[in-house]
Design a protein around this motif. Structure first.
Motif, mmCIF file in Angstrom:
data_model
loop_
_atom_site.group_PDB
_atom_site.id
_atom_site.type_symbol
_atom_site.label_atom_id
_atom_site.label_comp_id
_atom_site.label_asym_id
_atom_site.label_seq_id
_atom_site.Cartn_x
_atom_site.Cartn_y
_atom_site.Cartn_z
ATOM 1 N N GLY A 351 -9.652 -6.230 -9.562
ATOM 2 C CA GLY A 351 -8.721 -5.398 -10.314
ATOM 3 C C GLY A 351 -8.249 -4.183 -9.558
ATOM 4 N N THR A 353 -9.682 -1.326 -8.996
ATOM 5 C CA THR A 353 -10.013 -0.044 -9.619
ATOM 6 C C THR A 353 -11.508 0.210 -9.514
ATOM 7 O OG1 THR A 353 -8.198 -0.282 -11.193
ATOM 8 C CG2 THR A 353 -9.896 1.329 -11.733
ATOM 9 N N LYS A 358 -7.427 3.746 -8.048
ATOM 10 C CA LYS A 358 -6.751 2.506 -8.438
ATOM 11 C C LYS A 358 -5.753 2.104 -7.356
ATOM 12 C CE LYS A 358 -3.782 0.393 -11.963
ATOM 13 N NZ LYS A 358 -4.583 -0.848 -11.970
ATOM 14 N N SER A 361 -1.818 -3.983 -7.088
ATOM 15 C CA SER A 361 -2.261 -5.374 -6.907
ATOM 16 C C SER A 361 -1.697 -6.006 -5.646
ATOM 17 C CB SER A 361 -1.872 -6.208 -8.133
ATOM 18 O OG SER A 361 -0.461 -6.173 -8.316
#
Length: 508
Positions: A351, A353, A358, A361
């Protein structure tokens, strides 16, 4: 008065390293010795000490002259000694018995903390081990200092300390410094020797000004060569025309004139010397996959902590965007490498994160650290490439050759390669990963100046997105377009690196 005279010196191993080198070393000379990795710098220093026999030429030393030589690696067994013992062991047994105070004076000169002096070298960082090597050379109070890559593994504060120490030495003490640190050479040298296989060049200037003069001299040499070749071609064309006329007319005078023109052309061609072309140690190229995302990484006030949970700093809210080339600045121990590690783990996490970080993608990471830990010492360069990337044997061998690896070197274990060779292999791995974000911890540590400049061009010309840590001031100035500074347990953005460089020097 010259203390060391080098006349027509040359060393040939499998190929010529340098030839016909003439150099005089006088009191007060601070000479920067510059060449690509494996091109003879360390060999020349060993010739000066008498530890290596040159192929041709002679070296004359003033009577009674003592030479202190700092080599790049710790002598075998030294790592088991404490810092003070390692310095003391550089003295003769008689001096160790009656003049042990010399070691303490030298440790004070080099500002070695009291707490480190009783610790074994193998428990210390590579930077402090390097300072120990400098101390071992200085403790004997030689007449001449030879320093081989003294700034390797040093952080900015230790580099600044070393610069100040060199500046505080007696003014008449000559020093020769082999280094790839351009800013360091500018700070501590007054002459620069560019070591070359055929025509080494010496300038009475520090590195940056000497490099500009060298580039100008090479360009002028290239123009002279092209002009001479053009003149020789014109003479041959005239000779050909006269030869045809002479044959058709039966004129002996024209035949003689033809021979004279050809002879002139041959003399010009024999005397003409092409400008020096650097025989590259291997190309450094990077790839930039690209992404549609404008924001690559978001930091949401992420905490950066020590392994035992002590808070080092918080990031605040920060964004890394396409085209950002961010340098992470901070004093030693501030947490730079810890943040780099957290960024890497966040990118690689499911993900994208982790702990307030973060990653988009579409981010593809290209990671490299100063220890080159992503390379296995047991594998060969060929295995390293062929097992990671589906490119086939022939393509792998071609890429490795382009990066400077001969067929023989491709079959050696990575552990047998020099630091510079490992660095170039690491750069090839980065290229083949085709990242769109580079995370680099001390990427220039093992690169020569040619390699540093190539990496600078690749990062800037390709508008690569990256965050990097570096103690190389010239590299930071050339590459970074954003500057993050760790101070007072916060990560703040500043306008440039110069205030931090000054602070690091003052903290030394």
């Amino acid at each position: 008065m010259s203390l060391i005279n080098i006349r027509a010196l040359g060393v040939t191993l499998s190929t010529p390293l340098f030839a016909n080198l003439t150099l005089s070393l006088a009191a007060g000379d601070r000479i920067g010795l510059v060449a690509a990795n494996g091109r003879g710098k360390s060999t020349l220093l060993r010739c000066i000490t008498g530890a290596f026999e040159p192929t041709t030429g002679e070296i004359f030393r003033a009577r009674g002259l003592t030479v202190g030589h700092m080599e790049q690696n710790l002598p075998a067994g030294l790592e088991k000694l404490t810092f003070r013992e390692a310095v003391l062991s550089a003295l003769t047994p008689e001096q160790q018995e009656s003049e042990s105070w010399r070691a303490d004076v030298t440790l004070e000169e080099l500002e070695v903390p009291e707490a480190l002096r009783a610790r074994r070298l193998d428990a210390l960082s590579g930077g402090w081990q390097r300072i120990a090597l400098v101390a071992r050379v200085r403790v004997g109070e030689p007449d001449v200092l030879l320093l081989d890559e003294p700034t390797n593994h040093l952080d900015l504060s230790k580099i600044a300390m070393l610069e100040a120490w060199l500046g505080a030495l007696p003014r008449d003490m000559p020093v020769i410094i082999s280094s790839h640190d351009r800013a360091f050479l500018d700070a501590v040298t007054n002459r620069t020797l560019f070591l070359r296989p055929e025509r080494s060049q010496l300038f009475a200037l520090p590195y940056s000004r000497a490099r500009a003069a060298l580039d100008e001299a090479d360009a002028a040499e290239e123009r002279r060569f092209e002009k001479d070749m053009k003149t020789a071609q014109q003479l041959r064309q005239q000779a050909a025309k006269l030869n045809n006329i002479g044959i058709n007319s039966g004129s002996d005078l024209l035949v003689v004139k033809t021979k004279q023109l050809k002879a002139r052309a041959e003399r010009i061609e024999e005397a003409a010397r092409p400008a020096h072309q650097e025989n590259s140690a291997g190309a450094i190229r990077l790839a930039n996959r690209g992404t549609h995302a404008k924001v690559l990484v978001t930091l949401e006030d992420a905490p950066v902590e020590t392994p035992n949970g002590t808070l080092l700093f918080r990031t605040g809210q920060k964004f890394i965007c396409q085209g950002d080339r961010i340098v992470l600045l901070g004093l030693n121990g501030a947490g730079k490498t810890r943040l780099v590690g957290q960024l890497r783990r966040a990118v690689e996490a499911a993900g994208g994160t982790l702990d307030g970080i973060k990653a988009t993608s579409s981010l593809v990471l290209g990671y490299g650290d100063q220890a080159l830990s992503d390379l296995s010492d047991e594998k060969t360069p060929h295995d390293t490439i062929i097992h990671r990337f589906d490119i086939g044997d022939q393509r792998a061998r071609s890429l490795l050759a382009g990066a400077g690896f001969s067929i023989e070197m491709q079959g050696r274990s990575v552990g047998q390669l020099s630091g510079g060779q490992k660095a170039r292999l690491g750069m090839l791995v980065l290229r083949l990963a085709e990242p769109n974000f580079f995370l680099l911890d001390e990427p220039t540590n093992h690169l020569d100046i040619e390699g540093q400049e190539a990496l600078e061009r690749e990062l800037t010309a390709r508008e690569a997105s990256c965050l990097f840590v570096s103690h190389d001031r010239a590299f930071v100035r050339a590459v970074a377009n954003r500057f993050w500074l760790i101070e007072k347990r916060r990560l703040v953005e500043v306008d440039g690196p110069e205030d931090f460089f000054t602070e690091a020097a003052l903290s030394a």
